[in-house]
Enzyme design. Structure first.
Site, PDB file in Angstrom:
ATOM      1  N   LEU A   1      54.623  50.974  42.131  1.00  0.00           N
ATOM      2  CA  LEU A   1      53.244  51.345  42.478  1.00  0.00           C
ATOM      3  C   LEU A   1      52.712  52.275  41.385  1.00  0.00           C
ATOM      4  O   LEU A   1      52.794  53.492  41.465  1.00  0.00           O
ATOM      5  CB  LEU A   1      53.208  52.020  43.845  1.00  0.00           C
ATOM      6  CG  LEU A   1      51.831  52.114  44.506  1.00  0.00           C
ATOM      7  CD1 LEU A   1      51.222  50.736  44.722  1.00  0.00           C
ATOM      8  CD2 LEU A   1      51.918  52.869  45.832  1.00  0.00           C
ATOM      9  N   HIS A   2      52.184  51.678  40.346  1.00  0.00           N
ATOM     10  CA  HIS A   2      51.887  52.376  39.090  1.00  0.00           C
ATOM     11  C   HIS A   2      50.794  53.462  39.212  1.00  0.00           C
ATOM     12  O   HIS A   2      51.043  54.637  38.996  1.00  0.00           O
ATOM     13  CB  HIS A   2      51.405  51.358  38.027  1.00  0.00           C
ATOM     14  CG  HIS A   2      52.301  50.185  37.838  1.00  0.00           C
ATOM     15  ND1 HIS A   2      53.485  50.227  37.126  1.00  0.00           N
ATOM     16  CD2 HIS A   2      52.177  48.906  38.271  1.00  0.00           C
ATOM     17  CE1 HIS A   2      54.042  49.029  37.116  1.00  0.00           C
ATOM     18  NE2 HIS A   2      53.281  48.202  37.801  1.00  0.00           N
TER      19      HIS A   2
END
Ligand code: RIB
Ligand code: CA
Length: 318
Positions: free
Chosen positions: A247-248
């Site tokens: 989940l950048h």
């Protein structure tokens, strides 16, 4: 690299290409009273600009913030042709939940003008730029108005990779690959940079346990967020064979809120803009083998449980 909020709320501009992970980052920012979101600027990236700006407005309305100011920016990179990522994000760029068409208006002013005017109007060191996509808007602003560089408190950006390699070529991460010339402009600008590369975001995995905990809040926002993640994670789960995907983008906002969740070091970072083989590679001198100037604080580790606890607790407030 500073993280202290000068007095009250920390003033930020979010530059973004939603994108499901961008959406979670925007929700986290809008849910956090420590932050004053001056505006959200859309850029072409995961999907074309007409979708990234519309998706940004959809997310603001999902957050219950229809008064947020959304601006449309660059529809293509500075030099190269636009490369998009519908294969990850779906044809809308925000596949997963069925979010209604936005009612709130897009601002008339362009994103680059908004960035320039806001920085010129504010005191030095007051505004932080949080970039979640290709760096085209920020680079164009710096080129058009070099006087704004010393006005920027810092740029906290998701992009690049080194030990993890790339995610769109073996050498390059998507945000940098799409517009390597913009990235070279930003990393060469002298503006303080906090860099969230794949080396840290790949440790923030949307495991079933973490997303079930988010869904358990059972609010419209947490349910929509879980649906966004359910769609978004499938590509990387298949690719990496992991429970959950990275989940950048929310890592950028989480650093502003709880920097102790992360650790890294000051490094030199250079951007490849010549070789097609390594185009967009972020060459991070992590081991200090050169005497090149340290132009970025590069994060490499994260307390992933703490990150997801923060993200979930905050978006459950909306
Ligand atoms: O490589 C990951 C980055 O590219 C994230 O910002 C994602 O949203 C895409 O823009
Ligand atoms: Ca993004």
């Amino acid at each position: 690299m500073t993280n202290r909020s000068a007095g009250g709320r920390r003033a930020i501009i979010i530059d973004t290409d939603p994108g499901q992970d961008d959406a979670l980052a925007i929700l986290l920012a809008l849910a956090s009273d420590e932050l004053e979101v001056l505006g959200i600027t859309a850029v072409a990236g995961n999907v074309p600009l007409e979708l990234t700006e519309k998706n940004t407005r959809k997310i603001c309305e999902l957050a219950g913030k229809p008064d947020a100011k959304v601006f449309a920016g660059a529809s293509r990179p500075m030099v190269r042709e636009l490369v998009t990522a519908e294969y990850v994000h779906g044809k809308t760029g925000l596949d997963g939940p069925d979010l209604p068409e936005p009612v709130m208006a897009l601002q008339e002013k362009g994103a680059v003008d908004f960035i320039i005017e806001t920085l010129r109007d504010r005191a030095t060191d007051e505004v932080t730029l949080c970039t979640l996509g290709p760096l085209t808007n920020v680079a164009l602003a710096l080129i058009e108005a070099p006087d704004i560089a010393p006005k920027i408190r810092e740029i906290v950006m998701m992009g690049g990779g080194f030990f993890e390699g790339g995610n769109v070529t073996p050498a390059a991460e998507f945000n940098i690959y799409v517009d390597p010339h913009a990235a070279a402009t930003v990393f060469g600008s002298g503006v303080p940079i906090v860099m969230m590369p794949l080396d840290v975001t790949h440790k923030a995995l949307t495991t079933a346990k973490r997303i079930d905990a988010m869904r358990a809040h059972n609010t419209p926002v947490t349910l929509a967020a879980a649906e966004l993640i359910d769609f978004f994670e499938r590509f990387d789960e298949d690719k990496y064979g992991t429970d959950g995907g990275p989940l950048h983008d929310p890592c950028v906002i989480a650093w502003l809120l709880k920097p102790d969740l992360f650790c890294g070091r000051d490094c030199n970072v250079e951007i490849e803009t010549g070789s097609e083989l390594t185009m967009g590679m972020t060459v991070i001198d992590w081991w200090g083998v050169t005497d090149r100037h340290h132009n970025a604080h590069v994060l490499r580790d994260i307390d992933a449980d703490g990150f997801f606890a923060l993200l979930t607790e905050r978006i459950a407030r909306l």
